[in-house]
Scaffold this motif. Structure first.
Motif, PDB file in Angstrom:
ATOM      1  N   GLU A   1     -17.521  25.306  12.690  1.00  0.00           N
ATOM      2  CA  GLU A   1     -17.930  25.237  11.186  1.00  0.00           C
ATOM      3  C   GLU A   1     -19.288  25.182  10.940  1.00  0.00           C
ATOM      4  O   GLU A   1     -19.799  25.940   9.706  1.00  0.00           O
ATOM      5  CB  GLU A   1     -18.031  23.436  10.697  1.00  0.00           C
TER       6      GLU A   1
ATOM      7  N   GLU B   1     -21.078  28.485   9.520  1.00  0.00           N
ATOM      8  CA  GLU B   1     -22.033  28.536   7.452  1.00  0.00           C
ATOM      9  C   GLU B   1     -23.475  28.959   8.637  1.00  0.00           C
ATOM     10  O   GLU B   1     -24.316  29.803   7.442  1.00  0.00           O
ATOM     11  CB  GLU B   1     -22.169  26.789   7.240  1.00  0.00           C
TER      12      GLU B   1
ATOM     13  N   ARG C   1     -22.798  32.095   7.109  1.00  0.00           N
ATOM     14  CA  ARG C   1     -22.509  32.223   5.542  1.00  0.00           C
ATOM     15  C   ARG C   1     -23.723  32.775   5.165  1.00  0.00           C
ATOM     16  O   ARG C   1     -24.579  33.631   4.440  1.00  0.00           O
ATOM     17  CB  ARG C   1     -21.258  31.816   5.357  1.00  0.00           C
ATOM     18  N   ASP C   2     -24.589  31.815   5.763  1.00  0.00           N
ATOM     19  CA  ASP C   2     -26.657  31.422   5.311  1.00  0.00           C
ATOM     20  C   ASP C   2     -26.578  32.947   5.600  1.00  0.00           C
ATOM     21  O   ASP C   2     -27.442  33.549   5.085  1.00  0.00           O
ATOM     22  CB  ASP C   2     -26.851  30.302   5.596  1.00  0.00           C
TER      23      ASP C   2
END
Length: 182
Positions: free
Chosen positions: A8, A12, A15-16
């Motif tokens: 996870e 993340e 994505r950032d």
């Protein structure tokens, strides 16, 4: 609160990275230069990885718009609390000038974000609340806040496209505030 799994966290972080890189590309070269191919090359992931995080380029721009609106909300709150309506107006125009691609994602590009309705994301409402707080206790504060925002948006857009005299940016904002508070 449960701890995020490594997977996870990695998702993340990807994505950032995608958002940060898209924002940098848009700020340096404009939104037309931000393609999934170029973005995938810049982040060193395949296009399917991008699509695993975002449906399309519009979804990436919408995510950047939400980040920008969150930043703008904090800027407007600080400016309003220290400089009132005058401070808010100047801060809005400064943010638009300093972050033109983010501003474009927020308020110019087509978007799937819902503005001005009960279904609007909380962060959009929080940003508008700064305009409301700046014009209250006017009898129709919501409409006056919309007029203020739209007038500032017009100035920001015309400033960016060099349609107005750059030496008079602050004077235009001051005059707008004076006219609205008479």
């Amino acid at each position: 609160m449960p701890t995020q799994t490594r997977r996870e966290r990695a998702r993340e972080e990807r994505r950032d990275l995608i958002l940060r890189t898209a924002r940098e590309l848009a700020e340096s070269d404009g939104w037309d230069a931000v393609t999934t191919r170029r973005l995938a090359e810049a982040v060193d992931y395949s296009q399917p990885v991008l699509y695993g995080h975002f449906k399309n380029m519009n979804a990436i721009a919408d995510a950047i718009a939400l980040q920008g609106i969150e930043e703008l909300t904090a800027v407007l709150r600080d400016a309003r609390e220290t400089g009132g309506l005058h401070g808010l107006a100047q801060a809005y125009l400064e943010y638009a000038a300093e972050h033109p691609a983010v501003y474009e994602a927020m308020f110019v590009r087509p978007t799937d974000l819902t503005f001005g309705s009960p279904e609007s994301p909380t962060i959009l409402k929080a940003a508008f609340d700064q305009f409301l707080a700046a014009v209250e206790p006017h009898a129709d504060a919501e409409t006056l806040a919309e007029v203020l925002w739209s007038a500032l948006h017009g100035q920001a857009t015309l400033n960016r496209t060099h349609r107005l005299r750059p030496t008079h940016r602050a004077a235009r904002a001051e005059l707008l505030v004076e006219l609205l508070t008479r």
